[in-house]
Scaffold this active site. Structure first.
Site, PDB file in Angstrom:
ATOM      1  CG  PHE A 127      -1.878   1.057   1.390  1.00 39.43           C
ATOM      2  CD1 PHE A 127      -3.115   0.983   0.768  1.00 39.43           C
ATOM      3  CD2 PHE A 127      -1.602   2.169   2.181  1.00 39.43           C
ATOM      4  CE1 PHE A 127      -4.054   1.997   0.908  1.00 39.43           C
ATOM      5  CE2 PHE A 127      -2.536   3.192   2.331  1.00 39.43           C
ATOM      6  CZ  PHE A 127      -3.761   3.102   1.690  1.00 39.43           C
TER       7      PHE A 127
ATOM      8  CG  ASN B 120      -4.645   3.514   7.090  1.00 32.05           C
ATOM      9  OD1 ASN B 120      -5.858   3.373   6.973  1.00 32.05           O
ATOM     10  ND2 ASN B 120      -3.862   3.882   6.080  1.00 32.05           N
ATOM     11  N   PRO B 121      -6.207   0.367   8.997  1.00 28.75           N
ATOM     12  CG  PRO B 121      -8.173  -0.382  10.014  1.00 28.75           C
ATOM     13  CD  PRO B 121      -7.231   0.785   9.953  1.00 28.75           C
TER      14      PRO B 121
HETATM   15  C1  LIG Z   1      -4.514   0.475   4.267  1.00 23.64           C
HETATM   16  S1  LIG Z   1      -2.999  -0.421   4.403  1.00 23.64           S
HETATM   17  C2  LIG Z   1      -2.116   0.667   5.502  1.00 23.64           C
HETATM   18  C3  LIG Z   1      -0.616   0.585   5.420  1.00 23.64           C
HETATM   19  C4  LIG Z   1       0.107   1.620   6.260  1.00 23.64           C
HETATM   20  N1  LIG Z   1      -0.240   1.521   7.662  1.00 23.64           N
HETATM   21  C5  LIG Z   1      -0.194   3.015   5.781  1.00 23.64           C
HETATM   22  O1  LIG Z   1      -0.983   3.727   6.411  1.00 23.64           O
HETATM   23  O2  LIG Z   1       0.368   3.416   4.752  1.00 23.64           O
HETATM   24  C6  LIG Z   1      -3.490  -1.768   5.444  1.00 23.64           C
HETATM   25  C7  LIG Z   1      -2.397  -2.781   5.755  1.00 23.64           C
HETATM   26  O3  LIG Z   1      -2.933  -3.718   6.694  1.00 23.64           O
HETATM   27  C8  LIG Z   1      -2.472  -5.019   6.389  1.00 23.64           C
HETATM   28  N2  LIG Z   1      -3.449  -5.951   6.982  1.00 23.64           N
HETATM   29  C9  LIG Z   1      -4.674  -6.299   6.507  1.00 23.64           C
HETATM   30  N3  LIG Z   1      -5.290  -7.128   7.376  1.00 23.64           N
HETATM   31  C10 LIG Z   1      -4.431  -7.294   8.430  1.00 23.64           C
HETATM   32  C11 LIG Z   1      -4.495  -8.029   9.652  1.00 23.64           C
HETATM   33  N4  LIG Z   1      -5.563  -8.768   9.959  1.00 23.64           N
HETATM   34  N5  LIG Z   1      -3.434  -7.990  10.504  1.00 23.64           N
HETATM   35  C12 LIG Z   1      -2.341  -7.252  10.192  1.00 23.64           C
HETATM   36  N6  LIG Z   1      -2.226  -6.530   9.044  1.00 23.64           N
HETATM   37  C13 LIG Z   1      -3.248  -6.544   8.189  1.00 23.64           C
HETATM   38  C14 LIG Z   1      -2.391  -5.023   4.863  1.00 23.64           C
HETATM   39  O4  LIG Z   1      -1.506  -6.029   4.412  1.00 23.64           O
HETATM   40  C15 LIG Z   1      -1.893  -3.608   4.583  1.00 23.64           C
HETATM   41  O5  LIG Z   1      -0.483  -3.560   4.535  1.00 23.64           O
END
Ligand SMILES: C[S@@+](CC[C@H](N)C(=O)[O-])C[C@H]1O[C@@H](n2cnc3c(N)ncnc32)[C@H](O)[C@@H]1O
Length: 278
Positions: free
Chosen positions: A90, A187-188
């Site tokens: 992302f 930031n999910p």
């Molecule tokens: C919207 S991106 C945000 C990335 C970063 N925090 C940013 O703000 O640029 C969401 C991230 O959450 C990770 N992700 C999704 N589900 C997850 C989970 N259950 N546990 C940990 N990470 C997760 C994804 O792989 C992705 O890298």
């Protein structure tokens, strides 16, 4: 052809293909191909050699067919950190700068805090927290091994000691930290599955798992908060603009206090935060 003329022509080309901010895109792509910055581009007198011209042409085509600019240049500015980004991870957004500043505020007056960034992607949030709070012990998790590799390499390059681990939500965090975390931030992925098909191609070039998730991770974090947060510790999450009521309601039902929904610069609901009772 001098770079200024190359920029003029490629700006027209990008514009004809519907790329937003075509001049900025042309400049950034050419600067990357020439290994210089914007000022260097305009100071340069000599033209492009054949190899560079070909590389530039290919990059312009990728941009026109929906590859995000950041995947071409390989970088994204996040507040005062320049992060490496790449396909499969992302791209940090300006909205998230508000999240990280709201999260930092909660650490004011907390000595040697412990912070965990869930879903770290390129590491943007965790790295900025560590950059601003050198006394903090900062952990980051992500289910994507590619994201974890990239976040670790950003941490090394920036000289920031962040412990990045692969796994779901808080599973990889040492159990000894239960009840000791000062800040849980995330930031999910929060788009609804039904929104995916209407996203522009350049957003769909990012991983589906980083984009789509509704309020699933928010709800898991609310459940985890009472187990992991220290007394008065904060949960701070980014949300989609229509999710404020649902997510803040979940915070309150979990007995989090001082719950508030904060807007982004465009006045859309963007962040929910609340803390465990002291
Ligand atoms: C919207 S991106 C945000 C990335 C970063 N925090 C940013 O703000 O640029 C969401 C991230 O959450 C990770 N992700 C999704 N589900 C997850 C989970 N259950 N546990 C940990 N990470 C997760 C994804 O792989 C992705 O890298």
């Amino acid at each position: 052809m001098r770079p200024s003329e190359v920029i003029r022509r490629s700006t027209d080309y990008l514009e004809r293909h519907g790329v937003e901010s075509p001049r900025e895109n042309a400049e950034a792509i050419l600067a990357q191909c020439l290994g210089t910055d914007r000022a260097g581009l305009y100071a340069r007198r000599e033209g492009l050699d054949q190899t560079t011209a070909r590389r530039f042409g290919r990059a312009l085509c990728r941009r026109c067919s929906g590859t995000p600019l950041q995947y071409i240049t390989g970088e994204q500015q996040f507040l005062d950190l320049r992060l490496t980004v790449g396909r499969g991870v992302f791209i940090p957004r300006p909205e998230t700068e508000g999240l990280v500043l709201a999260a930092l505020e909660t650490l004011e007056g907390v000595p040697d805090p412990v912070a965990v960034d869930v879903g770290t992607g390129s590491g943007a949030i965790a790295l900025f927290l560590k950059h601003r709070r050198r006394d903090a012990q900062v952990f980051a998790t992500d289910t994507s091994a590619e994201a974890v590799d990239l976040a670790r390499s950003n941490a090394r390059r920036l000289g920031l000691d962040v412990d990045v681990r692969v796994g779901n939500i808080l599973d990889p965090i040492p159990k000894a930290l239960r009840g000791r975390v000062s800040l849980l931030v995330s930031n999910p992925p929060y788009l609804a599955a039904g929104e995916y098909d209407s996203l522009p191609p350049e957003v769909r070039a990012e991983p589906y798992e980083a984009l789509v998730g509704g309020t699933g991770v928010h709800r898991s974090l609310v459940l985890a908060a009472s187990e992991w947060l220290a007394p008065s510790g904060w949960l701070v999450v980014e949300i989609g603009e229509t999710q404020g009521r649902e997510v803040s309601g979940a915070f309150r039902r979990a007995s989090l206090q001082d719950v508030e929904v904060l807007p982004d610069l465009a006045s859309r609901d963007r962040v929910v935060r609340g803390r465990l009772p002291g």
